[in-house]
Design a protein around this motif. Structure first.
Motif, PDB file in Angstrom:
ATOM      1  N   LEU A 157       0.837  -1.193   0.000  1.00  0.00           N
ATOM      2  CA  LEU A 157       0.000   0.000   0.000  1.00  0.00           C
ATOM      3  C   LEU A 157       0.878   1.250   0.000  1.00  0.00           C
ATOM      4  O   LEU A 157       0.624   2.207  -0.732  1.00  0.00           O
ATOM      5  N   MET A 158       1.908   1.197   0.836  1.00  0.00           N
ATOM      6  CA  MET A 158       2.801   2.355   0.924  1.00  0.00           C
ATOM      7  C   MET A 158       3.414   2.657  -0.433  1.00  0.00           C
ATOM      8  O   MET A 158       3.498   3.819  -0.839  1.00  0.00           O
ATOM      9  N   ASN A 159       3.828   1.596  -1.140  1.00  0.00           N
ATOM     10  CA  ASN A 159       4.414   1.827  -2.464  1.00  0.00           C
ATOM     11  C   ASN A 159       3.436   2.537  -3.383  1.00  0.00           C
ATOM     12  O   ASN A 159       3.779   3.521  -4.041  1.00  0.00           O
ATOM     13  N   ASN A 160       2.207   2.005  -3.393  1.00  0.00           N
ATOM     14  CA  ASN A 160       1.196   2.630  -4.255  1.00  0.00           C
ATOM     15  C   ASN A 160       1.000   4.083  -3.891  1.00  0.00           C
ATOM     16  O   ASN A 160       0.944   4.961  -4.752  1.00  0.00           O
ATOM     17  N   MET A 161       0.909   4.338  -2.590  1.00  0.00           N
ATOM     18  CA  MET A 161       0.690   5.714  -2.152  1.00  0.00           C
ATOM     19  C   MET A 161       1.845   6.600  -2.592  1.00  0.00           C
ATOM     20  O   MET A 161       1.642   7.737  -3.025  1.00  0.00           O
ATOM     21  N   LYS A 162       3.080   6.056  -2.458  1.00  0.00           N
ATOM     22  CA  LYS A 162       4.246   6.872  -2.840  1.00  0.00           C
ATOM     23  C   LYS A 162       4.182   7.210  -4.316  1.00  0.00           C
ATOM     24  O   LYS A 162       4.444   8.352  -4.720  1.00  0.00           O
ATOM     25  N   GLN A 163       3.822   6.194  -5.143  1.00  0.00           N
ATOM     26  CA  GLN A 163       3.746   6.462  -6.584  1.00  0.00           C
ATOM     27  C   GLN A 163       2.715   7.535  -6.874  1.00  0.00           C
ATOM     28  O   GLN A 163       2.939   8.443  -7.673  1.00  0.00           O
ATOM     29  N   ILE A 164       1.583   7.388  -6.210  1.00  0.00           N
ATOM     30  CA  ILE A 164       0.527   8.372  -6.429  1.00  0.00           C
ATOM     31  C   ILE A 164       1.005   9.761  -6.061  1.00  0.00           C
ATOM     32  O   ILE A 164       0.768  10.745  -6.765  1.00  0.00           O
ATOM     33  N   LEU A 165       1.729   9.848  -4.938  1.00  0.00           N
ATOM     34  CA  LEU A 165       2.236  11.154  -4.505  1.00  0.00           C
ATOM     35  C   LEU A 165       3.186  11.740  -5.544  1.00  0.00           C
ATOM     36  O   LEU A 165       3.117  12.928  -5.876  1.00  0.00           O
ATOM     37  N   ASN A 166       4.093  10.870  -6.067  1.00  0.00           N
ATOM     38  CA  ASN A 166       5.043  11.370  -7.065  1.00  0.00           C
ATOM     39  C   ASN A 166       4.320  11.906  -8.298  1.00  0.00           C
ATOM     40  O   ASN A 166       4.642  12.986  -8.806  1.00  0.00           O
ATOM     41  N   LEU A 167       3.334  11.121  -8.760  1.00  0.00           N
ATOM     42  CA  LEU A 167       2.596  11.557  -9.938  1.00  0.00           C
ATOM     43  C   LEU A 167       1.903  12.887  -9.670  1.00  0.00           C
ATOM     44  O   LEU A 167       1.889  13.783 -10.517  1.00  0.00           O
TER      45      LEU A 167
END
Lengths: 225, 180
Positions: free
Chosen positions: A104-114
């Motif tokens: 989940l954290m990975n997904n959230m991080k990607q979303i934040l970067n985008l």
């Protein structure tokens, strides 16, 4: 022998929704619906938890409990075993939760970067649009300035023309012109008189250069000057 | 012989009931008052009893937590508690029972050794709490703790069950029984 014991019950409605709450009567009407909502949400969480407990009890009862009479030591050992099982189940669950959380954290991080990228691009777009707007404004200003200049030139020309016209129509010039005309007429008359004098005297004026020059000078038409 | 069962009734909405069992009426009453004064979002119901079994005639709600109060100054309270323990269904000991030992502050008056109570709690796999109920501040703190315990046992705290709490509490208590 059963000992009948006394029992006392003491209760307290501690909840804000209870009837015995005097502070609720005074002026907290607007807060009431909010309280009700939080109360309902809390009750929902409670009933969920209680349902979970009952379900787990039902599942537990489906397992057969050993009925044979065991030694106390054996019972103790069995209990310890079961307790360890419980602990293991708990740790396994925690580990699974951590693993899921990392995904989940990975997904959230990607979303934040985008999101960051999107915001950057939007900022750049905004800056460019501003620049475009500035350039357009300047162009407009220049156009207006040139318009003004041209109109100024126009007015200047008109003024000059008017001045000229007025100059021509002024009285002073008229009188001077008239005087000039009379002078020219007088001089033309004098020219003719002298011409006729010289011609009437029948002198050969072509031989004398000074006389020739005088005659030619008298021929000059003064109106042409 | 009426045996108290933990889940024989449906729970009341937003209600949590605790049963305090002990021979010292005054202490129990004071503890009950402190608990009712404590800050809690659910409705609290406190029942007091000298010993089990409870009279069947009373219509009582589902009991979420039973706390046995043992006074270290009197052997009688320990005996009464031990006798009452037989009247409980085994399912209660999955986190819905706690032992509270009072009077440990005045060592000279203690007729029961501390380890006796520790062994008792260990036998029944239940948490043991120590508190001097006569001192008001300790009593208030213990009341607050019991209220939290009660909320979890009644299922009012999502994500934590009584059994879960039991294993959590056990982790911090484990070293001492193994020394025995």
């Amino acid at each position: 022998m059963e000992t009948q014991s006394e029992e006392q019950a003491v209760t307290k409605p501690a909840d804000s929704g209870g009837e015995g709450g005097p502070p609720q009567v005074a002026g907290a009407q607007a807060v009431r619906p909010e309280d009700r909502m939080t109360l309902l949400l809390r009750l929902r969480a409670q009933t969920k938890q209680q349902l979970l407990e009952y379900k787990s009890m039902v599942d537990a009862h489906e397992e057969k409990t050993p009925e044979q009479i065991m030694q106390e030591k054996q019972i103790e050992a069995k209990i310890e075993e079961l307790e360890n099982e419980v602990e293991e189940a708990k740790t396994a669950f925690e580990i699974k939760k951590l693993a899921l959380d990392s995904v989940l954290m990975n997904n959230m991080k990607q979303i934040l970067n985008l999101n960051k990228l999107i915001m950057k691009s939007q900022q750049e777009t905004w800056d460019l649009e501003e620049k475009l707007l500035d350039v357009r404004k300047k162009r407009l200003q220049l156009k207006q300035a040139s318009e003004r200049k041209l109109s100024e030139i126009q007015t200047e020309k008109n003024k000059q023309k008017d001045d000229l016209d007025s100059m021509e129509n002024s009285d002073k010039i008229k009188t001077i012109q008239q005087k000039l005309e009379t002078e020219i007429q007088i001089t033309t008359v004098i020219q003719h008189v002298f011409q006729n004098l010289i011609l009437g005297s029948k002198v050969n004026w072509a031989e004398d250069p000074a006389l020739k020059e005088t005659v030619l000078q008298l021929e000059k038409n003064l109106t042409m000057i | 012989m009426s045996v108290l069962r933990p889940l024989d009734r449906l729970p009341g909405l937003n209600t949590a009931t605790i049963l305090l069992v002990g021979t010292e009426d005054a202490l129990l009453q004071q503890l009950a008052d402190s608990m009712l004064k404590a800050d809690c979002t659910s409705e609290l119901k406190v029942h007091l009893a000298r010993s089990l079994p409870l009279p069947c005639s009373v219509n009582r709600p589902r009991i979420d937590l039973i706390v046995f109060v043992v006074n270290l100054h009197s052997k009688h309270s320990l005996q009464s508690v031990e006798e009452s323990l037989c009247h409980l269904d085994a399912a209660f000991f999955l986190g819905k029972v706690a032992f509270l030992a009072t009077g440990a502050g005045r060592d000279s008056h203690c007729s029961i050794h501390r380890n006796t109570v520790v062994k008792l709690a260990h036998t029944y796999r239940s948490p043991l709490l120590f508190c001097d109920l006569e001192i008001e501040d300790f009593r208030a703190a213990m009341a607050q703790r019991l209220v939290r315990l009660l909320q979890i046992c009644a299922g009012h705290v999502p994500g934590v069950s009584a059994l879960n709490l039991l294993s959590l509490l056990r982790g911090s208590e484990n070293p001492s029984p193994e020394d025995l």
